[in-house]
Design an enzyme around this catalytic site. Structure first.
Site, PDB file in Angstrom:
ATOM      1  N   LEU A  65       5.800  -1.608  -1.890  1.00  6.45           N
ATOM      2  CA  LEU A  65       5.930  -2.744  -2.553  1.00  6.45           C
ATOM      3  C   LEU A  65       5.413  -3.913  -1.797  1.00  6.45           C
ATOM      4  CD1 LEU A  65       9.838  -2.259  -3.285  1.00  6.45           C
ATOM      5  CD2 LEU A  65       7.785  -2.381  -5.011  1.00  6.45           C
ATOM      6  N   PRO A  66       5.228  -5.387  -2.505  1.00  6.43           N
ATOM      7  CA  PRO A  66       4.415  -6.266  -1.902  1.00  6.43           C
ATOM      8  C   PRO A  66       5.101  -6.683  -0.500  1.00  6.43           C
ATOM      9  CG  PRO A  66       4.572  -6.563  -4.120  1.00  6.43           C
ATOM     10  CD  PRO A  66       5.506  -5.565  -3.865  1.00  6.43           C
ATOM     11  N   THR A 100       4.333  -3.174   3.778  1.00  4.71           N
ATOM     12  CA  THR A 100       4.250  -3.898   5.197  1.00  4.71           C
ATOM     13  C   THR A 100       5.153  -5.157   5.000  1.00  4.71           C
ATOM     14  OG1 THR A 100       1.868  -3.180   5.545  1.00  4.71           O
ATOM     15  CG2 THR A 100       2.692  -5.226   6.894  1.00  4.71           C
ATOM     16  N   LYS A 175       2.860  -2.076  13.497  1.00  2.00           N
ATOM     17  CA  LYS A 175       1.954  -2.373  12.386  1.00  2.00           C
ATOM     18  C   LYS A 175       1.478  -3.852  12.517  1.00  2.00           C
ATOM     19  CE  LYS A 175      -0.073  -2.912   8.367  1.00  2.00           C
ATOM     20  NZ  LYS A 175      -0.774  -2.390   7.413  1.00  2.00           N
ATOM     21  N   LYS A 250      -1.062 -12.473   5.047  1.00  2.00           N
ATOM     22  CA  LYS A 250       0.231 -12.047   5.144  1.00  2.00           C
ATOM     23  C   LYS A 250       0.703 -11.408   6.533  1.00  2.00           C
ATOM     24  CE  LYS A 250       2.924  -8.416   3.350  1.00  2.00           C
ATOM     25  NZ  LYS A 250       2.940  -7.268   2.601  1.00  2.00           N
TER      26      LYS A 250
HETATM   27  P1  NAD Z   1      -0.161  -4.381  -5.012  1.00  2.00           P
HETATM   28  O1  NAD Z   1       0.034  -5.860  -5.016  1.00  2.00           O
HETATM   29  O2  NAD Z   1      -1.438  -3.814  -5.437  1.00  2.00           O
HETATM   30  O3  NAD Z   1       1.076  -3.411  -5.308  1.00  2.00           O
HETATM   31  C1  NAD Z   1       2.631  -3.718  -5.397  1.00  2.00           C
HETATM   32  C2  NAD Z   1       3.222  -3.133  -6.591  1.00  2.00           C
HETATM   33  O4  NAD Z   1       4.562  -3.309  -6.345  1.00  2.00           O
HETATM   34  C3  NAD Z   1       2.691  -3.650  -7.913  1.00  2.00           C
HETATM   35  O5  NAD Z   1       2.337  -2.574  -9.042  1.00  2.00           O
HETATM   36  C4  NAD Z   1       3.968  -4.390  -8.182  1.00  2.00           C
HETATM   37  O6  NAD Z   1       4.021  -4.551  -9.871  1.00  2.00           O
HETATM   38  C5  NAD Z   1       4.922  -3.677  -7.828  1.00  2.00           C
HETATM   39  N1  NAD Z   1       6.164  -4.179  -7.690  1.00  2.00           N
HETATM   40  C6  NAD Z   1       6.649  -5.572  -7.274  1.00  2.00           C
HETATM   41  N2  NAD Z   1       7.880  -5.628  -7.259  1.00  2.00           N
HETATM   42  C7  NAD Z   1       8.389  -4.403  -7.919  1.00  2.00           C
HETATM   43  C8  NAD Z   1       9.871  -4.091  -8.026  1.00  2.00           C
HETATM   44  N3  NAD Z   1      10.769  -4.796  -7.894  1.00  2.00           N
HETATM   45  N4  NAD Z   1      10.141  -3.018  -8.645  1.00  2.00           N
HETATM   46  C9  NAD Z   1       8.995  -2.151  -8.873  1.00  2.00           C
HETATM   47  N5  NAD Z   1       7.768  -2.254  -8.482  1.00  2.00           N
HETATM   48  C10 NAD Z   1       7.344  -3.692  -8.169  1.00  2.00           C
HETATM   49  O7  NAD Z   1       0.116  -4.164  -3.375  1.00  2.00           O
HETATM   50  P2  NAD Z   1      -0.795  -2.828  -2.360  1.00  2.00           P
HETATM   51  O8  NAD Z   1      -2.094  -3.436  -2.175  1.00  2.00           O
HETATM   52  O9  NAD Z   1      -0.584  -1.629  -3.324  1.00  2.00           O
HETATM   53  O10 NAD Z   1       0.161  -3.132  -1.069  1.00  2.00           O
HETATM   54  C11 NAD Z   1       1.437  -2.555  -1.066  1.00  2.00           C
HETATM   55  C12 NAD Z   1       2.096  -2.717   0.491  1.00  2.00           C
HETATM   56  O11 NAD Z   1       0.922  -1.975   1.153  1.00  2.00           O
HETATM   57  C13 NAD Z   1       2.045  -4.304   0.744  1.00  2.00           C
HETATM   58  O12 NAD Z   1       3.085  -4.292   1.437  1.00  2.00           O
HETATM   59  C14 NAD Z   1       0.857  -4.375   1.526  1.00  2.00           C
HETATM   60  O13 NAD Z   1       0.727  -5.122   2.616  1.00  2.00           O
HETATM   61  C15 NAD Z   1       0.463  -2.784   2.132  1.00  2.00           C
HETATM   62  N6  NAD Z   1      -0.958  -2.655   2.575  1.00  2.00           N
HETATM   63  C16 NAD Z   1      -1.828  -2.792   1.699  1.00  2.00           C
HETATM   64  C17 NAD Z   1      -3.100  -2.614   2.168  1.00  2.00           C
HETATM   65  C18 NAD Z   1      -4.250  -2.457   1.185  1.00  2.00           C
HETATM   66  O14 NAD Z   1      -5.430  -2.351   1.611  1.00  2.00           O
HETATM   67  N7  NAD Z   1      -4.048  -2.851  -0.067  1.00  2.00           N
HETATM   68  C19 NAD Z   1      -3.227  -1.630   3.292  1.00  2.00           C
HETATM   69  C20 NAD Z   1      -2.125  -1.687   4.389  1.00  2.00           C
HETATM   70  C21 NAD Z   1      -1.016  -1.842   3.850  1.00  2.00           C
END
Ligand code: NAD
Length: 299
Positions: A65-66, A100, A175, A250
């Site tokens: 999740l975000p 994260t 992390k 973030k």
């Molecule tokens: P994203 O925004 O693409 O995906 C998050 C998903 O969570 C979305 O589809 C959203 O609709 C869903 N969501 C939000 N609230 C929700 C709820 N209450 N119930 C169900 N679903 C819900 O984000 P991402 O890029 O996939 O990143 C996810 C996590 O991984 C974050 O914490 C980010 O910091 C971490 N991360 C991302 C990357 C990257 O390169 N994208 C790398 C390392 C870590």
């Protein structure tokens, strides 16, 4: 094989689900964006309409999740009457959060899970979308020894290196430290390359020199921020795809919050956070974080 409830199907969650399916797991999926869940049906995922449905029959839950507020709402419930996962899952369900988030939220969810006899670990990742697609993510786990062992059995299907950072919340803290370092290293690499270019050096030649000298670092080795120096780097593809500037901001914000709580000095991290904030505010937040190079170039 395991039956996994996967919640959060964004840039990271979607490829992770595909790898779990390829490994032979049964994967039940839920996202508040119904289209994201529906899109995984062709790959064999079982689409659920809500949190209650997604955990039916699951032995493991993974959330991606975000931010901390979303993780707290999903596990503990929200102020709008939404019931949290801790009250929906069967006894013995194993819980993994790979988002994260701030370490305090991870510790809170772990403590609440423990009160119900459930095991929760924080397991944030490094490796980005490319690592999620390739199944080569690095997982940094916080939790008990037994939780770490259980996590390994699941995360081996989506990752390559799985570390035990320590107790609950320590995965998130490690992390945060890593990304603080990464943000600083990238800013320094942009700065040194730009200084060389401004003084007539060829950035490719300068990069080769620094790679064999004491300035060598991950950004120079795998992720050169100067366009056309490294064909495979986001810089040579208009800074896309990659790790978005807004995600780096973030993570540096999480570092600043942690430093405030522990009274730690992070002058370099604070400066890096402000550089990314300036750069993002100029409309670059969706570009890869190495686009910070353009910030230096703008004189
Ligand atoms: P994203 O925004 O693409 O995906 C998050 C998903 O969570 C979305 O589809 C959203 O609709 C869903 N969501 C939000 N609230 C929700 C709820 N209450 N119930 C169900 N679903 C819900 O984000 P991402 O890029 O996939 O990143 C996810 C996590 O991984 C974050 O914490 C980010 O910091 C971490 N991360 C991302 C990357 C990257 O390169 N994208 C790398 C390392 C870590």
């Amino acid at each position: 094989m395991k039956t996994i409830a996967f919640i959060g199907l964004g840039n990271m969650g979607t490829p992770m689900v595909k790898n779990l399916l390829t490994a032979g797991c049964t994967v039940q999926v839920f996202d508040i964006n119904a289209q994201a869940a529906q899109a995984l049906a062709v790959d064999g995922a079982v689409v659920a309409a809500n949190l209650d449905e997604v955990v039916q029959g699951a032995d493991t839950v993974i959330t991606m999740l975000p931010a901390g507020e979303h993780v707290r709402a999903v596990y503990l419930g929200d102020h709008h009457g939404g019931v949290g996962l801790l009250n929906l899952v069967a006894a013995d369900t194993f819980l993994i959060d790979s988002s994260t988030i701030d370490p305090d939220s991870a510790r809170l969810v772990a403590a609440e899970a423990d009160k119900k006899g459930l095991t929760f670990v924080d397991a944030p990742v490094s490796g980005g979308v490319a690592g999620a697609q390739a199944g080569t993510l690095t997982f940094i786990v916080g939790g008990s020894d037994q939780g770490f062992q259980q996590a390994q059995q699941v995360l081996k299907h989506v990752g390559k290196n799985i570390f035990h950072a320590g107790k609950a919340g320590d995965g998130q803290m490690a992390k945060i430290c890593n990304n603080l370092m990464l943000g600083i290293l990238m800013a320094g690499t942009c700065e040194a390359l730009n200084l060389g270019i401004d003084n007539g050096l060829d950035p490719k030649v300068l990069s080769d020199i620094m790679l064999q000298s004491s300035g060598r670092n991950w950004a120079l080795e795998l992720y050169n921020p100067c366009p056309q120096v490294m064909p495979t780097a986001p810089a040579s593809n208009q800074y896309q795809p990659g790790f978005m500037g807004k995600l780096m901001l973030k993570d540096l914000g999480l570092g600043a919050d942690a430093a405030l709580k522990s009274d730690s000095a992070i002058p370099m991290g604070s400066l890096a956070r402000n550089l990314y904030a300036f750069h993002n505010a100029r409309g670059h937040e969706a570009l890869d974080f190495s686009s910070l190079f353009e910030f230096y170039k703008s004189k």
